[in-house]
Scaffold this active site. Structure first.
Site, PDB file in Angstrom:
ATOM      1  N   PHE A   1       0.946  -1.127   0.019  1.00 35.67           N
ATOM      2  CA  PHE A   1      -0.027   0.082  -0.127  1.00 35.67           C
ATOM      3  C   PHE A   1       0.990   1.338   0.173  1.00 35.67           C
ATOM      4  CE2 PHE A   1      -2.575  -3.339   1.687  1.00 35.67           C
ATOM      5  CZ  PHE A   1      -3.859  -3.133   1.019  1.00 35.67           C
TER       6      PHE A   1
ATOM      7  N   CYS B   1      -6.145  15.159   0.597  1.00 40.30           N
ATOM      8  CA  CYS B   1      -7.568  14.748   0.013  1.00 40.30           C
ATOM      9  C   CYS B   1      -8.215  15.952  -0.108  1.00 40.30           C
ATOM     10  CB  CYS B   1      -8.050  13.867   0.949  1.00 40.30           C
ATOM     11  SG  CYS B   1      -9.855  13.081   0.145  1.00 40.30           S
TER      12      CYS B   1
ATOM     13  N   CYS C   1     -14.428  13.699   4.622  1.00 44.23           N
ATOM     14  CA  CYS C   1     -15.591  12.726   4.946  1.00 44.23           C
ATOM     15  C   CYS C   1     -15.719  12.719   6.416  1.00 44.23           C
ATOM     16  CB  CYS C   1     -15.504  11.534   4.188  1.00 44.23           C
ATOM     17  SG  CYS C   1     -15.315  11.696   2.305  1.00 44.23           S
TER      18      CYS C   1
ATOM     19  N   CYS D   1     -14.034   9.272   7.643  1.00 43.68           N
ATOM     20  CA  CYS D   1     -12.672   9.045   7.377  1.00 43.68           C
ATOM     21  C   CYS D   1     -11.684   8.345   8.583  1.00 43.68           C
ATOM     22  CB  CYS D   1     -12.050  10.284   6.672  1.00 43.68           C
ATOM     23  SG  CYS D   1     -10.421   9.834   6.061  1.00 43.68           S
ATOM     24  N   ASP D   2     -11.174   7.195   8.195  1.00 39.00           N
ATOM     25  CA  ASP D   2     -10.536   6.559   9.360  1.00 39.00           C
ATOM     26  C   ASP D   2      -8.886   6.655   9.041  1.00 39.00           C
ATOM     27  OD1 ASP D   2     -10.309   4.802   7.312  1.00 39.00           O
ATOM     28  OD2 ASP D   2     -11.034   3.123   8.279  1.00 39.00           O
ATOM     29  N   THR D   3      -8.591   7.646   8.319  1.00 37.75           N
ATOM     30  CA  THR D   3      -6.960   7.640   7.811  1.00 37.75           C
ATOM     31  C   THR D   3      -6.392   9.101   8.365  1.00 37.75           C
ATOM     32  OG1 THR D   3      -7.448   6.404   6.189  1.00 37.75           O
ATOM     33  CG2 THR D   3      -5.519   7.781   6.072  1.00 37.75           C
TER      34      THR D   3
ATOM     35  N   GLU E   1      -7.354   3.365  -5.305  1.00 39.20           N
ATOM     36  CA  GLU E   1      -8.416   3.510  -4.750  1.00 39.20           C
ATOM     37  C   GLU E   1      -8.898   5.133  -4.593  1.00 39.20           C
ATOM     38  OE1 GLU E   1      -8.325   1.915  -0.958  1.00 39.20           O
ATOM     39  OE2 GLU E   1      -7.831  -0.341  -1.684  1.00 39.20           O
TER      40      GLU E   1
ATOM     41  N   HIS F   1      -9.487  -6.395   7.273  1.00 38.66           N
ATOM     42  CA  HIS F   1      -8.310  -5.750   8.026  1.00 38.66           C
ATOM     43  C   HIS F   1      -8.503  -5.449   9.428  1.00 38.66           C
ATOM     44  CE1 HIS F   1      -9.885  -2.281   6.097  1.00 38.66           C
ATOM     45  NE2 HIS F   1      -8.930  -1.584   6.613  1.00 38.66           N
TER      46      HIS F   1
END
Length: 195
Positions: free
Chosen positions: A24, A30, A34, A37-39, A93, A189
């Protein structure tokens, strides 16, 4: 130079390639914000294509996932060519709000317009993808008739609340059973506690 948040090796946790060993490459930044968003993708290191390729070479897999953030803000066809020349199968993605290089091997489109309805910037521009992945948080499932895709996935949103997650998953299962053109995607995951 590319703003890279992290490069890591794991199993693909979602969608068509679930369970597939993949490297990855997470881009930082970005164009959307959102609510689910978990990032954490704001921090980054600027890396050249050569540096990215050197890092990829540390891992045995030949499948690369360009993710983010929003990788379409940064990747170019020349960069994809470099990855292909090194023997990699390259997937992306994307939220679909920007064009993506035509030489990608696989495009996962996950539109976010239903979560940011006041933002016209969230409208997907892409009309073709390999897989369409809709994050489900209880809203009516958007059908996206304008988007041609080989596979369609409904993925329950991880709200951080086990009871709410179970409800959303049950509803997503029922929707897929009633609309068999959609398949269920789970964030395996997270279920497996891997990156």
């Amino acid at each position: 130079m590319f703003p890279i948040n992290e490069i890591f090796y794991s199993l693909q946790g979602e969608g068509f390639y679930t369970g597939t060993p993949s490297i990855f490459v997470r881009f930082s930044g970005c164009n959307l914000r959102c609510p689910f968003c978990d990032t954490e993708h704001q921090t980054h290191t600027m890396m050249s294509a050569d540096e990215i390729l050197a890092t990829l070479g540390q891992y045995p897999a030949q499948r690369v996932v360009l993710t983010g953030g929003e990788p379409s803000l940064f990747v170019t066809s020349d960069f994809i060519d470099r990855l292909h020349d090194a023997g990699y199968y390259v997937t992306i993605e994307t939220n679909g709000t920007h064009p993506v290089p035509a030489n990608l091997d696989w495009v996962t489109l996950s539109p976010k317009d239903t979560y940011l309805p006041a933002s016209s910037a969230a409208q997907p521009l892409l009309t073709h993808c390999d897989e369409l992945k809709v994050v489900y948080n209880g809203q009516p499932v958007p059908l996206y008739p304008q988007i041609e895709s080989r596979h369609r996935y409904l993925q329950p949103c991880d709200t951080g609340n086990a009871t709410e997650n179970a409800r959303l998953t049950a509803e997503a299962i029922q929707y897929c059973l009633a609309h068999p053109e959609w398949s269920l995607s789970l964030q395996t995951h997270k279920l497996l506690h891997i990156q």
